[in-house]
Design an enzyme around this catalytic site. Structure first.
Site, short mmCIF file in Angstrom:
data_model
loop_
_atom_site.label_atom_id
_atom_site.label_comp_id
_atom_site.label_asym_id
_atom_site.label_seq_id
_atom_site.Cartn_x
_atom_site.Cartn_y
_atom_site.Cartn_z
N ALA A 269 0.83 -1.21 0.00
CA ALA A 269 0.00 0.00 0.00
C ALA A 269 0.86 1.25 0.00
CB ALA A 269 -0.92 -0.01 1.22
N ASP A 315 23.18 22.46 -35.94
CA ASP A 315 24.09 22.39 -37.07
C ASP A 315 23.52 23.27 -38.17
OD1 ASP A 315 26.24 21.24 -38.69
OD2 ASP A 315 24.63 20.22 -39.75
N ASP A 685 -5.49 3.67 -10.47
CA ASP A 685 -4.70 4.91 -10.42
C ASP A 685 -4.20 5.34 -11.80
OD1 ASP A 685 -5.15 5.06 -7.79
OD2 ASP A 685 -3.06 4.91 -7.14
#
Length: 756
Positions: A269, A315, A685
Site C-alpha cells: 500500500a 548544425d 490509479d
C-alpha cells in the site's frame, strides 16, 4: 585527362595487391567495417526486473497465499509479476543501432586492383595498401591517399558539415594533406581518381566517430532518476513499517502468518509502484501526440526533458539550411537579381544570357550540387524563353584543373555552323580567360567580395563562339566575353526564423555549430534570426582554448564555425558542465557523437543520415525545424500535467495506506488484501491519471523561461496538496466503514467485511 603528380614514396604497385597478400592483411587488421553495438540481453533485463521491490513483494505474497492453500489468490498475484516485467521491459528494452548504421554506410562496393585485374568487391574486404578507383557517384569505401585525380571533387558534408564539395588533387609527397585524401563514407560528386587505402574499419575517419559513439554512455533523465529514488526511499520506509505491523499483529492476535501477510499488504500500500506506470503512460501518450506532429520519439523520456532545455545547439547544413545549393544572386554589371530581395520572380532580360550560358556550362545530369542548382534555376527562371536548349548537341568539354579553375563546354546548335562555348569557374579564372582590363577586373573583384561577404559561393560565367575548324587545345585560345557572376547559397529553411524567435521567447538560447566558413555562418545566422553581430569562434581558436577559457566564451558566443566533429562533442560537454540542459540538432554523421552526448539529441529524418537518426532521441520526420518548438511545448505540458497527476496519486495512496493499518489498530477484520491494492494501484490509479494527461498547456507556458534544472517533480507543494486531499478522503472512508459496522445487524459485518 589532367592528372596530378603521383606520390612516388607511397605509390602502390601498378597492378595492386595480390589476393594472398590481401588475405594476410585482412587477417591482421580485420574486415573494413565497424563493430556492432550489442543490445541489452534478456538475462540482464530479467536480473534488473527481479531486483525491483514490487517484484519481490508480489513473489512473497504469492508464496504466503500458496502456504495458506489459496491457490487462486496466489496465481492472481503471481500473474501481476508478468505485468511488472512487461512494464519494465517496455521501459528499458531499446536497441542502440548507431554503430550498425555506421557499418552499413562504411561498406559500399569498391572497384579495386587485385593481381593486375580490376575487380568489384564488397568494401568490407578492402585492406591497407589496396588500389581503389573512384568515379562520379561512388561512395568512398575507406580512407585513402589519392595518387591520381582528374577533375575530382568529393562531398564531405557527412563528416565536416560543409555543404560544398571539396576539390581534390593527387598527393605530391608521402605527407599528403587533406586536399589529397579521400575519407570513408564521403561521396564523389565530380571526376575520377585512384587512391591507395591507408585506413580501414574503426581506424578510418568514420570509424573514429563510431568509437566516439561507443564511448558515450546514455544517462537517465532527472525524472527517471527522481522516480527511482522516491520508490526506493518509500519502499524502505514501507518495509520498516510493515515489519512493525507484522509484529504487532502477531503479538496481539497470535497469528504470525497472517501478521506477515498484513505487513506485506501495508508495504504494498505504501510502495508507489504505479509511478513508473503513470510515467510510462504520460510519456507514451506524449510520444503518440508528437508522432501526429511528425516528430518520432526514439527515447520517450526525452520528451519531458526537452521541456527543460536551456540551450539548443544547431548544425547549419541540413538543419538551419536545406542542404541543397540554390542560385541566390545574378550580376552582370548592368542588372542584378536577388532571390530574397526581388519581389517579382521574373528574371530581367539583361540576365537571360548569363543564366543561359551558366546552364550550358553545367552537366545536364549533374552530381555537383552547384551545377544542379544552376540547372534548376535555369528551368525555373528561363521557362518559356528561347534560352533553354535541350536540342543542342555537346561537342566537347574542357574540365576543371588545378592550373585553370574553370571549365568550358562546347555546343553545336542545329541551325548554326559555329560552335558555342560556355565557360564557368572561379571569378578570377574567368576574368583571366576574358582578358579583361584593370578597371573592369577591379569592378568584378569588388562585386565578388561583396557577394562573398554575404556568404555566397561565387562563379563567373563567359561565352565565346568558334568556327567549325578543329578545336584548340586549351581554353585560353577562345575569345571569351564576360557575362557576369552567379552567387549560390544553401538557403535557410523558411520555417527557421519564426521557430528561433519562439525559442528566444521561451528562454531557450540557440547556438550554431558548423564546419562551414565564418562568412557563410554569419550570413545564415543573420537570415535565421540569430545574433550575427557577436564574436564568432572558429575551430582553430577553439583548439587553442583551455576548458576554463572556453567556459568564459560560451556565455557570449552564438556562432562556432569551422568546427570538427570532436569539437562539437567538446562544446556539448562544455555546455553540460555549465549546468545547461542541452538539446542538439543535426543530420550528418559528423553530428552523431554530439547528438548522443547531448541531453536531447534531435535528428532530421528526411534528409538526415541513418547514423544521426539512430544516435538521436527525437527525429523530425518532415525536417520541419518548427516541429522542434512543438516538441518543447509538449515537453513542458508533460511535466506540468505529471505534477497534477502526482497530487492525485499521493491523495489516492493515503486512504489505501490508512485502510491497511486502521483495521489492525482498531481490531477490525482486514479490509484490503494485496490483490485489491494491486488492482487499485496498477489499474485504477493509472487509468484515472490519464485524465490529467489530456489537460491543455497553460497559455503563457511558452513565454516563461525553462524550469530550473534542480526543480523536482516531487516537491513540497505536490506532497502537501496530495496529503491533505488524501487525509480528507481517508477520514470519510474510515467514517463510512465504522458507521457500517455500527448500523449493520450482528454477524452481517463479519460476512460482508470478512477478514482472513
Amino acid at each position: 585527362m589532367n592528372r596530378g603528380a603521383p606520390a612516388s614514396a607511397s605509390l602502390p604497385p601498378t597492378d595492386g595487391l595480390s589476393e594472398g597478400e590481401a588475405a594476410r592483411r585482412r587477417q591482421r587488421d580485420g574486415p573494413n567495417e565497424l563493430p556492432v553495438s550489442r543490445p541489452r540481453g534478456v538475462l540482464r533485463l530479467a536480473r534488473e526486473v527481479a531486483s525491483e521491490p514490487m517484484f519481490l513483494l508480489l513473489v512473497a505474497c504469492g508464496a504466503i497465499y500458496m502456504t495458506l492453500g489459496d491457490a487462486r489468490e496466489a496465481l492472481m498475484l503471481l500473474g501481476f509479476v508478468f505485468v511488472v516485467m512487461a512494464i519494465s521491459f517496455f521501459q528499458q528494452r531499446r536497441s542502440e543501432r548507431a554503430l550498425d548504421a555506421l557499418r552499413d554506410l562504411s561498406s559500399p562496393q569498391a572497384q579495386v586492383l587485385r593481381d593486375g585485374a580490376l575487380r568489384r568487391i564488397a568494401a568490407r574486404e578492402l585492406v591497407v595498401g589496396d588500389v581503389v578507383l573512384l568515379a562520379e557517384g561512388d561512395r568512398v569505401p575507406a580512407d585513402m591517399d589519392l595518387v591520381e585525380a582528374a577533375n575530382l571533387a568529393i562531398d564531405e558534408s557527412l563528416l565536416t558539415g560543409e555543404s560544398v564539395p571539396v576539390a581534390k588533387e593527387a598527393a605530391s609527397s608521402p605527407q599528403a594533406d587533406d586536399a589529397s585524401k579521400a575519407f570513408s563514407g564521403t561521396l564523389v560528386t565530380r571526376g575520377t581518381g585512384r587512391g591507395c587505402v591507408t585506413a580501414t574499419g574503426e581506424r578510418s575517419a568514420l570509424g573514429r566517430i563510431g568509437q566516439s559513439l561507443a564511448g558515450i554512455a546514455g544517462e537517465s533523465t532527472p525524472i527517471q532518476q527522481e522516480t527511482r529514488g522516491v520508490v526506493k526511499q518509500v519502499a524502505a520506509i514501507g518495509l520498516a513499517l510493515a515489519g512493525v505491523l507484522s509484529v504487532a499483529y502477531g503479538v496481539t492476535r497470535g497469528d504470525w502468518l497472517h501478521g506477515v501477510l498484513a505487513g506485506l499488504t501495508l508495504a504494498m500500500a505504501i510502495l508507489p509502484e504505479e509511478l513508473p506506470l503513470v510515467l510510462t503512460l504520460f510519456l507514451g501518450l506524449g510520444a503518440w501526440r508528437l508522432a501526429r506532429e511528425k516528430v518520432l520519439a526514439r527515447s520517450i523520456p526525452a520528451i519531458e526533458r526537452l521541456g527543460a532545455a536551456t540551450v539548443l545547439c544547431v548544425d547549419k547544413t541540413g538543419t538551419l539550411t536545406a542542404n541543397r545549393m540554390t542560385v541566390r544572386r545574378l550580376w552582370s554589371g548592368t542588372a542584378v537579381y536577388d532571390r530574397l530581395q526581388s519581389p517579382d520572380p521574373a528574371l530581367q532580360e539583361e540576365l537571360h544570357g548569363l543564366l543561359e550560358y551558366a546552364v550550358l556550362a553545367s552537366h545536364r545530369r549533374a552530381f555537383d550540387p552547384m551545377e544542379s542548382a544552376i540547372v534548376a534555376a535555369g528551368h525555373q527562371l528561363l521557362a518559356g524563353t528561347e534560352h533553354l536548349h535541350a536540342e543542342w548537341t555537346l561537342v566537347d568539354d574542357y574540365p576543371l584543373s588545378p592550373e585553370m579553375l574553370a571549365m568550358s563546354r562546347v555546343w553545336q546548335s542545329p541551325d548554326q555552323r559555329d560552335r558555342l562555348i560556355a565557360a564557368k569557374g572561379a571569378p578570377e579564372a574567368i576574368v583571366d580567360l576574358c582578358h579583361m582590363d584593370a578597371d573592369r577586373s577591379a569592378e568584378v573583384a569588388a562585386q565578388v567580395r561583396l557577394m562573398a561577404r554575404d556568404g555566397l559561393r561565387v562563379l563567373g560565367v563567359a561565352q565565346a563562339t568558334f568556327g567549325a575548324a578543329p578545336l584548340p587545345g586549351i581554353q585560353h585560345d577562345f575569345d571569351f566575353r564576360f557575362l557576369g557572376l552567379v552567387g549560390l547559397e544553401d538557403p535557410v529553411r523558411p520555417e527557421v526564423p519564426h521557430a528561433i524567435a519562439e525559442c528566444r521567447e521561451a528562454g531557450i538560447r540557440v547556438v550554431m555549430m558548423t564546419g562551414d566558413h565564418s562568412a557563410t555562418a554569419i550570413s545564415v545566422a543573420r537570415q535565421a534570426g540569430l545574433d550575427a553581430d557577436a564574436a564568432v569562434v572558429t575551430g582553430v581558436e577553439l583548439a587553442g582554448l583551455s576548458d576554463e577559457a572556453l567556459e568564459a566564451r560560451l556565455a557570449q558566443t552564438h556562432i562556432f564555425s569551422r568546427v570538427q566533429p570532436d569539437q562539437k562533442l567538446r562544446l556539448i560537454r562544455a555546455f553540460n558542465a555549465r549546468g545547461d540542459v542541452v538539446a542538439m540538432t543535426g543530420d550528418g554523421v559528423n553530428d552523431a557523437p554530439a547528438l548522443k552526448a547531448a541531453h536531447i539529441g534531435v535528428a532530421m529524418g528526411a534528409r538526415g543520415t541513418e547514423v544521426a537518426r539512430e544516435s538521436a532521441a527525437l527525429v523530425l520526420l518532415n525536417d520541419d525545424f518548427a516541429s522542434l518548438v512543438t516538441a518543447v511545448r509538449y515537453g513542458r505540458r508533460v511535466f506540468a500535467n505529471l505534477r497534477k497527476a502526482l497530487v492525485f496519486v499521493v491523495a489516492a495512496h493515503v486512504p489505501i495506506v490508512g485502510l491497511s493499518v486502521a483495521p489492525v489498530l482498531l481490531g477490525w477484520p482486514l479490509l484490503l488484501m494485496p490483490v485489491h491494492i494491486l488492482f487499485l494501484q496498477l489499474i485504477i490509479d493509472p487509468a484515472c491519471s490519464v485524465v490529467f494527461e489530456a489537460q491543455p498547456l497553460e497559455p503563457d507556458a511558452m513565454k516563461r523561461p525553462p524550469r530550473r534544472a534542480d526543480q523536482r517533480l516531487f516537491d513540497k507543494a505536490v506532497l502537501v496538496r496530495g496529503l491533505w486531499q488524501g487525509a480528507g478522503l481517508l477520514a470519510l472512508l474510515v467514517g463510512l466503514y465504522a458507521g457500517s459496522r455500527l448500523l449493520a445487524p450482528p454477524g452481517l459485518t463479519a460476512t460482508i467485511w470478512r477478514g482472513p
